[in-house]
Write a protein that holds these residues in place. Structure first.
Motif, PDB file in Angstrom:
ATOM      1  N   LEU A  62       2.877  -2.291   5.254  1.00 48.63           N
ATOM      2  CA  LEU A  62       3.381  -1.775   3.982  1.00 48.63           C
ATOM      3  C   LEU A  62       2.565  -2.328   2.808  1.00 48.63           C
ATOM      4  O   LEU A  62       2.190  -1.581   1.898  1.00 48.63           O
ATOM      5  CB  LEU A  62       4.857  -2.128   3.812  1.00 48.63           C
ATOM      6  N   LEU A  63       2.276  -3.625   2.832  1.00 56.32           N
ATOM      7  CA  LEU A  63       1.470  -4.226   1.764  1.00 56.32           C
ATOM      8  C   LEU A  63       0.071  -3.612   1.720  1.00 56.32           C
ATOM      9  O   LEU A  63      -0.454  -3.308   0.646  1.00 56.32           O
ATOM     10  CB  LEU A  63       1.385  -5.742   1.954  1.00 56.32           C
ATOM     11  N   LEU A  64      -0.529  -3.434   2.874  1.00 59.89           N
ATOM     12  CA  LEU A  64      -1.847  -2.807   2.927  1.00 59.89           C
ATOM     13  C   LEU A  64      -1.777  -1.340   2.512  1.00 59.89           C
ATOM     14  O   LEU A  64      -2.707  -0.815   1.896  1.00 59.89           O
ATOM     15  CB  LEU A  64      -2.444  -2.944   4.329  1.00 59.89           C
ATOM     16  N   GLY A  65      -0.674  -0.679   2.828  1.00 61.27           N
ATOM     17  CA  GLY A  65      -0.478   0.704   2.388  1.00 61.27           C
ATOM     18  C   GLY A  65      -0.357   0.808   0.881  1.00 61.27           C
ATOM     19  O   GLY A  65      -0.881   1.747   0.270  1.00 61.27           O
ATOM     20  N   VAL A  66       0.326  -0.155   0.260  1.00 58.49           N
ATOM     21  CA  VAL A  66       0.423  -0.188  -1.201  1.00 58.49           C
ATOM     22  C   VAL A  66      -0.968  -0.365  -1.802  1.00 58.49           C
ATOM     23  O   VAL A  66      -1.331   0.308  -2.774  1.00 58.49           O
ATOM     24  CB  VAL A  66       1.376  -1.316  -1.666  1.00 58.49           C
ATOM     25  N   LEU A  67      -1.747  -1.246  -1.208  1.00 58.78           N
ATOM     26  CA  LEU A  67      -3.113  -1.461  -1.676  1.00 58.78           C
ATOM     27  C   LEU A  67      -3.954  -0.196  -1.500  1.00 58.78           C
ATOM     28  O   LEU A  67      -4.703   0.198  -2.404  1.00 58.78           O
ATOM     29  CB  LEU A  67      -3.736  -2.636  -0.922  1.00 58.78           C
ATOM     30  N   VAL A  91     -14.793   5.848  -0.663  1.00 63.64           N
ATOM     31  CA  VAL A  91     -14.053   6.532   0.399  1.00 63.64           C
ATOM     32  C   VAL A  91     -14.130   5.717   1.692  1.00 63.64           C
ATOM     33  O   VAL A  91     -13.128   5.594   2.413  1.00 63.64           O
ATOM     34  CB  VAL A  91     -14.573   7.973   0.596  1.00 63.64           C
ATOM     35  N   VAL A  92     -15.283   5.137   1.984  1.00 66.82           N
ATOM     36  CA  VAL A  92     -15.421   4.286   3.177  1.00 66.82           C
ATOM     37  C   VAL A  92     -14.472   3.094   3.089  1.00 66.82           C
ATOM     38  O   VAL A  92     -13.791   2.746   4.060  1.00 66.82           O
ATOM     39  CB  VAL A  92     -16.887   3.832   3.356  1.00 66.82           C
ATOM     40  N   ILE A  93     -14.400   2.465   1.911  1.00 67.53           N
ATOM     41  CA  ILE A  93     -13.490   1.330   1.738  1.00 67.53           C
ATOM     42  C   ILE A  93     -12.044   1.769   1.930  1.00 67.53           C
ATOM     43  O   ILE A  93     -11.255   1.073   2.580  1.00 67.53           O
ATOM     44  CB  ILE A  93     -13.701   0.693   0.352  1.00 67.53           C
ATOM     45  N   LEU A  94     -11.691   2.928   1.400  1.00 69.22           N
ATOM     46  CA  LEU A  94     -10.322   3.433   1.557  1.00 69.22           C
ATOM     47  C   LEU A  94     -10.004   3.696   3.027  1.00 69.22           C
ATOM     48  O   LEU A  94      -8.932   3.325   3.513  1.00 69.22           O
ATOM     49  CB  LEU A  94     -10.132   4.701   0.730  1.00 69.22           C
ATOM     50  N   VAL A  95     -10.936   4.311   3.751  1.00 65.61           N
ATOM     51  CA  VAL A  95     -10.722   4.594   5.175  1.00 65.61           C
ATOM     52  C   VAL A  95     -10.590   3.292   5.967  1.00 65.61           C
ATOM     53  O   VAL A  95      -9.717   3.169   6.841  1.00 65.61           O
ATOM     54  CB  VAL A  95     -11.862   5.479   5.730  1.00 65.61           C
ATOM     55  N   LEU A  96     -11.429   2.309   5.670  1.00 61.09           N
ATOM     56  CA  LEU A  96     -11.327   1.018   6.350  1.00 61.09           C
ATOM     57  C   LEU A  96      -9.986   0.342   6.065  1.00 61.09           C
ATOM     58  O   LEU A  96      -9.372  -0.253   6.964  1.00 61.09           O
ATOM     59  CB  LEU A  96     -12.476   0.104   5.931  1.00 61.09           C
ATOM     60  N   LEU A  97      -9.528   0.410   4.842  1.00 60.65           N
ATOM     61  CA  LEU A  97      -8.242  -0.199   4.486  1.00 60.65           C
ATOM     62  C   LEU A  97      -7.093   0.467   5.222  1.00 60.65           C
ATOM     63  O   LEU A  97      -6.212  -0.215   5.750  1.00 60.65           O
ATOM     64  CB  LEU A  97      -8.055  -0.098   2.974  1.00 60.65           C
TER      65      LEU A  97
END
Length: 105
Positions: A62-67, A91-97
């Motif tokens: 959930l915390l990572l999803g908020v980020l 976009v790469v950073i978002l996909v990795l997160l």
């Protein structure tokens, strides 16, 4: 002049390079995040990411999803002013997160 870049005359086969001053905001405006110090935002992102990874489980995801949601909103807001290479990187950073959030779950 600071942040104006270097100009080489075309007669010498040169090119025009433009650089952005390090203190120049990416988007001009007076929105709610305009006055938030960058260092504080950096510490908040590091804290959210570290806590999400260390806690794990549904709460960590959930915390990572908020980020990830925050990154997605910022990406959408700045999309039109980003160069294609910058878009790909974000976009790469978002996909990795999102992948890390799913792995933690």
């Amino acid at each position: 002049m600071r942040g104006c870049g270097t100009v080489y005359p075309p007669s010498r086969g040169g090119i025009v390079r433009r650089t952005r001053a390090t203190r120049t905001p990416l988007l001009a405006g007076s929105g709610p995040l305009a006055k938030v110090p960058a260092g504080l935002v950096f510490l908040l992102v590091i804290a959210l990411f570290t806590t999400g990874v260390l806690v794990g489980g549904p709460l960590g995801a959930l915390l990572l999803g908020v980020l990830a949601a925050g990154v997605a909103v910022l990406l959408a807001a700045t999309w039109r002013v980003l160069a294609p290479v910058q878009r790909v990187g974000r976009v790469v950073i978002l996909v990795l997160l999102v992948a890390i959030a799913l792995k933690v779950l």
